[in-house]
Design an enzyme around this catalytic site. Sequence first.
Site, short mmCIF file in Angstrom:
data_model
loop_
_atom_site.label_atom_id
_atom_site.label_comp_id
_atom_site.label_asym_id
_atom_site.label_seq_id
_atom_site.Cartn_x
_atom_site.Cartn_y
_atom_site.Cartn_z
N LYS A 179 0.74 -1.15 0.10
CA LYS A 179 -0.06 -0.13 0.07
C LYS A 179 0.86 1.35 0.07
CE LYS A 179 -3.84 -2.36 2.22
NZ LYS A 179 -4.88 -2.46 3.19
N GLN A 202 -4.65 -1.03 9.58
CA GLN A 202 -4.81 -2.75 8.93
C GLN A 202 -5.24 -3.70 9.74
OE1 GLN A 202 -4.02 -3.10 5.72
NE2 GLN A 202 -3.95 -5.45 5.60
N ASP A 205 -11.13 3.17 4.02
CA ASP A 205 -11.59 1.74 4.10
C ASP A 205 -12.91 1.78 3.80
OD1 ASP A 205 -9.42 -0.07 3.94
OD2 ASP A 205 -9.07 0.08 6.25
N1 L34 Z 1 -8.20 -2.09 7.22
N2 L34 Z 1 -7.44 -4.44 6.74
C1 L34 Z 1 -7.93 -3.02 6.35
N3 L34 Z 1 -8.33 -2.86 4.85
C2 L34 Z 1 -8.01 -3.64 3.95
O1 L34 Z 1 -8.31 -3.38 2.73
C3 L34 Z 1 -7.58 -5.13 4.24
N4 L34 Z 1 -7.32 -6.03 3.61
C4 L34 Z 1 -7.42 -7.36 3.87
C5 L34 Z 1 -7.02 -7.59 4.96
N5 L34 Z 1 -6.76 -6.48 5.99
C6 L34 Z 1 -7.25 -5.23 5.57
C7 L34 Z 1 -6.04 -5.84 2.53
O2 L34 Z 1 -5.36 -4.99 2.28
C8 L34 Z 1 -6.83 -8.11 2.53
N6 L34 Z 1 -6.11 -7.04 2.02
C9 L34 Z 1 -4.94 -7.33 0.97
C10 L34 Z 1 -4.29 -6.44 0.22
C11 L34 Z 1 -3.33 -6.50 -0.56
C12 L34 Z 1 -3.18 -7.89 -1.03
C13 L34 Z 1 -4.05 -8.94 -0.60
C14 L34 Z 1 -5.11 -8.55 0.51
C15 L34 Z 1 -2.09 -8.10 -2.22
O3 L34 Z 1 -1.52 -7.32 -2.51
N7 L34 Z 1 -1.92 -9.61 -2.44
C16 L34 Z 1 -1.23 -9.71 -3.59
C17 L34 Z 1 0.13 -10.69 -3.00
C18 L34 Z 1 0.65 -10.12 -1.86
C19 L34 Z 1 1.58 -11.05 -1.14
O4 L34 Z 1 2.48 -11.65 -1.72
O5 L34 Z 1 1.65 -11.29 0.11
C20 L34 Z 1 -1.84 -10.68 -4.69
O6 L34 Z 1 -1.26 -10.34 -5.91
O7 L34 Z 1 -2.99 -11.07 -4.45
#
Ligand code: L34
Length: 292
Positions: free
Chosen positions: A53, A97, A120
Amino acid sequence: MAAQIIDGFSIAQNVRAGVGEKVKELQAQGVIPCLAVVLVGENPASISYVTGKEKALAEAGMKSLDIRLPEQTTEEELLQRIDTLNKDSSVHGILVQLPLPQHIDEDRIITAIKPEKDVDGFHPVNVGNMMIGKKSFLPCTPHGVLVLLKTMGIETKGKHVVIVGRSNIVGKPLGILFTRREYNATVTICHTGTKDLSYHTKQADILVAAAGSPGMITADMVKPGAVVIDVGVNRIPDASKKSGFRLCGDVDFEGVKEVASHITPVPKGVGPMTIAMLVFNTLEAAVASIKA
Ligand code: L34
């Protein structure tokens, strides 16, 4: 014929680039959008998401205030931090988060964030406004799913959308959004109390898996030609990987891609869209603060 793979990574990049252009216009007016990113504790997945982020915000020309607090932080200390950020006019958005450590009441924290800074879209005021179709910050993951479909030119009107999972972050709000007139879908929400899950999933024109259960959606549960959106990001221990884990969605990708018409991969599907929509909401918060 194998499904078309929806490239969430590229679509997210386009969204972020568009936001970046708007940020330049704001900068010309002397405003740099700023998001406070609060992480309590050291959950490895949360660290990875928060880092993603902050990187995306920087790339879009925005500022982020990186606030990392120890696991033992008390609820009162966190509330104090939020109060300070609420009052700081140079901070346009506040993201805490999730999940928070067990000893902290998440609802109390979310409710403490000023709704105007709740990028959010989790504050009850924003949830309520979303529910009745008034302007509000849309929660990032559901909004990201809708933008993916729109960008791919996938029609939602009159379609039967089946969502597996009823979380406040994904399943519930996404169900509400799909029933808005602009999407005009018919929605079924399935959860752990659903009897004969696969009966329901097989009805779906658009199937959204958001249950947090690795590989639970198998090919036999999907109608041929359905669009399959995988919101799951599960970390599976894997000794052959440098990181010690691999990412796995809620969908059995290899099997389901032979049945679906379109499918999102994990990683590089919905995850990057969550981040892109956060960047988008932060811009909105900054723009609204000028008008206020
Ligand atoms: N407050 N908490 C708050 N806001 C959110 O919007 C979230 N969320 C969820 C968990 N907690 C939160 C996220 O940010 C899930 N989430 C989230 C954000 C980014 C990714 C996955 C979940 C992401 O970038 N995923 C990548 C892989 C990342 C890695 O290698 O770990 C992908 O390509 O799916």
